[in-house]
Motif scaffolding. Structure first.
Motif, short mmCIF file in Angstrom:
data_model
loop_
_atom_site.label_atom_id
_atom_site.label_comp_id
_atom_site.label_asym_id
_atom_site.label_seq_id
_atom_site.Cartn_x
_atom_site.Cartn_y
_atom_site.Cartn_z
N UNK A 60 39.61 42.97 50.41
CA UNK A 60 39.96 43.69 51.63
C UNK A 60 41.17 44.57 51.38
N UNK A 61 41.12 45.77 51.95
CA UNK A 61 42.27 46.67 51.94
C UNK A 61 42.87 46.69 53.35
N UNK A 62 44.16 46.43 53.44
CA UNK A 62 44.84 46.35 54.72
C UNK A 62 45.67 47.62 54.89
N UNK A 63 45.45 48.31 56.01
CA UNK A 63 46.14 49.57 56.28
C UNK A 63 47.45 49.32 57.02
N UNK A 64 48.21 50.38 57.15
CA UNK A 64 49.51 50.28 57.78
C UNK A 64 49.44 49.85 59.23
N UNK A 65 48.34 50.14 59.93
CA UNK A 65 48.20 49.75 61.32
C UNK A 65 47.61 48.36 61.48
N UNK A 66 47.41 47.64 60.35
CA UNK A 66 46.90 46.28 60.40
C UNK A 66 45.40 46.16 60.32
N UNK A 67 44.68 47.26 60.38
CA UNK A 67 43.22 47.21 60.29
C UNK A 67 42.79 47.00 58.84
N UNK A 68 41.62 46.35 58.67
CA UNK A 68 41.14 45.99 57.34
C UNK A 68 39.84 46.70 57.01
N UNK A 69 39.71 47.09 55.75
CA UNK A 69 38.46 47.60 55.22
C UNK A 69 37.93 46.60 54.20
N UNK A 70 36.79 46.01 54.48
CA UNK A 70 36.21 45.02 53.58
C UNK A 70 35.41 45.72 52.48
N UNK A 71 35.62 45.27 51.25
CA UNK A 71 34.91 45.80 50.09
C UNK A 71 33.97 44.74 49.54
N UNK A 72 32.69 45.05 49.47
CA UNK A 72 31.75 44.15 48.82
C UNK A 72 31.81 44.40 47.32
N UNK A 73 31.18 43.54 46.51
CA UNK A 73 31.25 43.72 45.05
C UNK A 73 30.82 45.10 44.56
N UNK A 74 29.87 45.74 45.24
CA UNK A 74 29.43 47.05 44.78
C UNK A 74 30.51 48.11 44.95
N UNK A 75 31.58 47.78 45.70
CA UNK A 75 32.67 48.72 45.90
C UNK A 75 33.75 48.63 44.83
N UNK A 76 33.63 47.66 43.92
CA UNK A 76 34.59 47.61 42.82
C UNK A 76 33.95 47.25 41.49
N UNK A 77 32.61 47.23 41.43
CA UNK A 77 31.89 46.94 40.19
C UNK A 77 30.92 48.05 39.86
N UNK A 78 30.64 48.22 38.59
CA UNK A 78 29.52 49.07 38.18
C UNK A 78 28.65 48.29 37.21
N UNK A 79 27.37 48.62 37.20
CA UNK A 79 26.41 47.87 36.41
C UNK A 79 26.57 48.16 34.92
N UNK A 80 26.54 47.11 34.10
CA UNK A 80 26.59 47.24 32.64
C UNK A 80 25.31 47.93 32.18
N UNK A 81 25.44 49.00 31.41
CA UNK A 81 24.27 49.80 31.04
C UNK A 81 23.45 49.21 29.90
N UNK A 82 23.97 48.18 29.24
CA UNK A 82 23.26 47.63 28.08
C UNK A 82 22.87 46.16 28.24
N UNK A 83 23.46 45.45 29.18
CA UNK A 83 23.16 44.03 29.36
C UNK A 83 22.68 43.82 30.79
N UNK A 84 21.45 43.31 30.93
CA UNK A 84 20.88 43.07 32.24
C UNK A 84 21.66 41.96 32.96
N UNK A 85 21.90 42.16 34.23
CA UNK A 85 22.61 41.17 35.02
C UNK A 85 24.10 41.10 34.76
N UNK A 86 24.65 42.12 34.10
CA UNK A 86 26.08 42.15 33.79
C UNK A 86 26.74 43.29 34.56
N UNK A 87 28.02 43.10 34.90
CA UNK A 87 28.76 44.08 35.70
C UNK A 87 30.18 44.19 35.17
#
Length: 630
Positions: free
Chosen positions: A361-388
């Motif tokens: 979660x990213x918390x802003x100056x006004x106290x509101x939160x932005x939730x990040x799921x795994x796809x918001x901070x991961x990218x798929x490994x291009x050579x290994x299946x099921x790896x990130x």
């Protein structure tokens, strides 16, 4: 703007100058500094240092819109994929008649430019170059005291230089710019760059040019707002992991009630910035001084940057916190030249990643939160299946926090420039375009992507998108990295495989079109309702679309990998039984008439040839005939 996807730029290079050749009259435009993030992908942002005069002009425009609401806006599709291509593009049309171009959507750039037909040093891009002579409405921007002129002192020119040593330069022209047939906004005259030279990534990229959405006199946003044809706001929505495309709106849209906002101060930073105060991993805040996110340029949001970059102290804290929550095996990254932090064993289903990776979660100056799921901070490994791998990197020794497109995947981002704030709303961006087409608020994303600050009232479910109308046809475009010649003999087999993966009958899947695209193939498919039904059930539509957009259609390796380009739904045809069968009836009646006419003609010719019989003399002998009994 982040133009480079190459992390091999020299780590010792921190600042480059971007010269704005078209400046304000009387006062030279200050040089623009380019923020360089060493050792990272897509690591350049080009700030525009706003002069006081420009800030005053923006305030006057803002005051002009107070108290009145503009309804027209430009709704445009986004194409390509953030990680595959390094950018998203949209289609823009310039001139009369319109000439079409694929332009990179960049909130960090202030000029819209395309290759000119006179360009002597331009690469081979997606579309033909712009030909001013073929447009009846094109006019060069003539040399004047408000711009820098060419050597002949006839026409205004521009120049852009980027830190990864790419550049763009050319002349300025004015013409009608159209935003596509889906846009409510009519074509508008605007100033744009006609390239005569490009180098580096700009030369080699597939896209034709750039549409600049940043703050500046030449920005397409500033020009449209100055004309009074749109409100001072625009929105972007990028597709999720493995899914290309999305939507863009130039102009104001009604924000969802649970959209979270952060203040964006144009005086604090020339970029679109937000007030980030805290990052939480699995519900626990990182032990950091909030001021770390306000150093140098602050926290910058840039649509042209692929990944995210944190100051060193923040990155180390984030990395260590993520790794402490994982029980997966750490493996080397896909490229040995980079020290990517990757993990295997999470499976290929993106919707299941929250079982293996923590919520951020990213918390802003006004106290509101932005939730990040795994796809918001991961990218798929291009050579290994099921790896990130982690898609958040250290920003070298630079203290700026740079948030690229990966952070806002499947997030509607509203850049409300008029009210100096930026809004975030988690949603399924792959269906946002259809929602915009229909009107209203887009459907929310699955529960793992929802905000921590949502209201108590439940948001509409994804199926609400189709609650009020029937779907009679589903079409989708897909690209496969297999050549046209190899794929063509196996289209029927591929249709059966697609039908099996979508759990529909093979007779429902039809190939509409197949074309070659370099070393790959572009295919358009249609899916019809089962049996004699004229429309799909709501459940069936959502199941088919989710399988397509969530990349759950698995094909054998013989067909290579595929990418969903776009999908569309259409209502059932309202034809009556007579309208559906008119052609068949006409053909049947025509055949009967034709056969009858042919039969009569043959009979007539036969009768004519036979005549009244051959003439015989009275006394000519006749052949003997057997007497018949009485």
């Amino acid at each position: 703007m982040a133009r480079s996807r190459d992390r091999g730029a020299a780590a010792s290079c921190f600042l480059f100058l971007l010269f704005l050749v078209v400046g304000a009259a009387g006062t030279p435009e200050p040089s623009l500094q380019a923020l360089f993030i060493p050792g990272g992908r897509s690591h350049l942002v080009l700030p525009l240092v706003l002069s006081r005069a420009n800030s005053t002009r923006r305030s006057a425009v803002a005051r002009r819109f107070l108290g009145r609401q503009l309804t027209a806006n430009a709704r445009m599709r986004l194409y390509d994929d953030l990680l595959t291509n390094g950018y998203y593009t949209t289609r823009l049309f310039i001139g009369t008649p319109p000439q079409e171009f694929a332009l990179i959507v960049d909130s960090g750039s202030t000029v819209t430019y395309v290759p000119c037909s006179t360009c002597e040093q331009c690469g081979n891009h997606q579309d033909p170059r712009f030909q001013p002579d073929l447009s009846s409405t094109y006019e060069p921007v003539k040399c004047n005291v408000d711009c820098t002129c060419d050597k002949e002192q006839k026409q205004c020119v521009y120049e852009r230089q980027y830190a990864e040593m790419s550049s763009s330069s050319g002349v300025l022209g004015e013409d009608f710019i159209s935003f596509g047939k889906e846009s409510e906004l009519k074509p508008q005259r605007a100033v744009f760059g006609c390239e005569n030279s490009e180098t580096g990534d700009l030369f080699s990229q597939h896209a034709d040019g750039i549409i600049g959405l940043g703050r500046g006199q030449l920005s397409i946003m500033d020009q449209l707002v100055e004309k009074g044809v749109i409100n001072d706001s625009f929105s972007l929505c990028y597709g999720g992991m493995d899914i290309g495309g999305g939507a863009m709106v130039l102009g104001e849209i009604t924000p969802p009630p649970d959209m979270v906002f952060s203040r964006s101060d144009p005086v604090r930073s020339p970029y679109y910035n937000i007030e980030l105060k805290e990052i939480d991993v699995d519900g626990k805040p990182l032990q950091l001084d909030p001021k770390i996110f306000d150093s140098r340029h602050g926290t910058v949001l840039d649509s042209g940057t692929t990944y995210a970059y944190l100051p060193e102290e923040a990155f180390i804290a984030f990395r260590d916190s993520i790794m402490s929550k994982l029980s997966l095996k750490q493996i080397p990254g896909p490229d040995p030249n980079y020290k990517d932090i990757c993990f295997s064993g999470a499976g290929s289903d993106v919707s299941e990643l929250s079982k293996f990776f923590p919520k951020v979660e990213m918390v802003f100056g006004n106290g509101e939160n932005l939730s990040l799921s795994p796809e918001n901070y991961l990218f798929r490994h291009s050579k290994v299946s099921g790896a990130y791998c982690l898609g958040i990197f250290q920003n070298g020794k630079d203290l700026t926090t740079l948030l690229g497109g990966i952070i806002v995947r499947n997030t509607l981002v509203s850049y409300d420039r008029q009210n100096e704030k930026i809004g975030f709303w988690k949603t399924n961006c792959s269906v946002l375009w259809e929602r915009l087409h229909i009107g209203g608020v887009p459907s929310p994303a699955p529960s793992e992507n929802t905000h921590a600050t949502m209201n108590d009232s439940p948001a509409p479910s994804p199926s609400d998108l189709f609650d009020h109308f029937e779907i009679g046809l589903i079409t989708f475009d897909m690209t496969l990295n297999i050549t046209y010649a190899k794929l063509l003999p196996h289209t029927e087999e591929l249709a059966e495989l697609i039908a099996h993966e979508l759990e529909v009958d093979k007779n429902q899947v039809h190939l509409i079109n197949i074309t070659s695209e370099g070393n790959g193939t572009l295919m358009r498919w249609s899916i019809f309702p089962a049996g004699s039904s004229s429309f799909f059930s709501n459940t069936t539509v959502m199941d088919i679309i989710s399988r397509l957009t969530e990349h759950r259609v698995h094909l054998p390796e013989d067909f290579g990998s595929y990418q969903l380009v776009e999908w569309n739904v259409e209502p059932p045809s309202r034809r009556t039984w007579w309208q559906w069968h008119t052609v068949a009836l006409l053909v049947g009646v025509s055949m009967v008439i034709l056969l009858s006419f042919t039969s009569l003609t043959v009979w007539y010719i036969w009768r004519r040839n036979k005549g009244p019989g051959q003439y015989r003399p009275v006394d000519s002998p006749l052949p003997e005939q057997e007497l018949q009994p009485l």
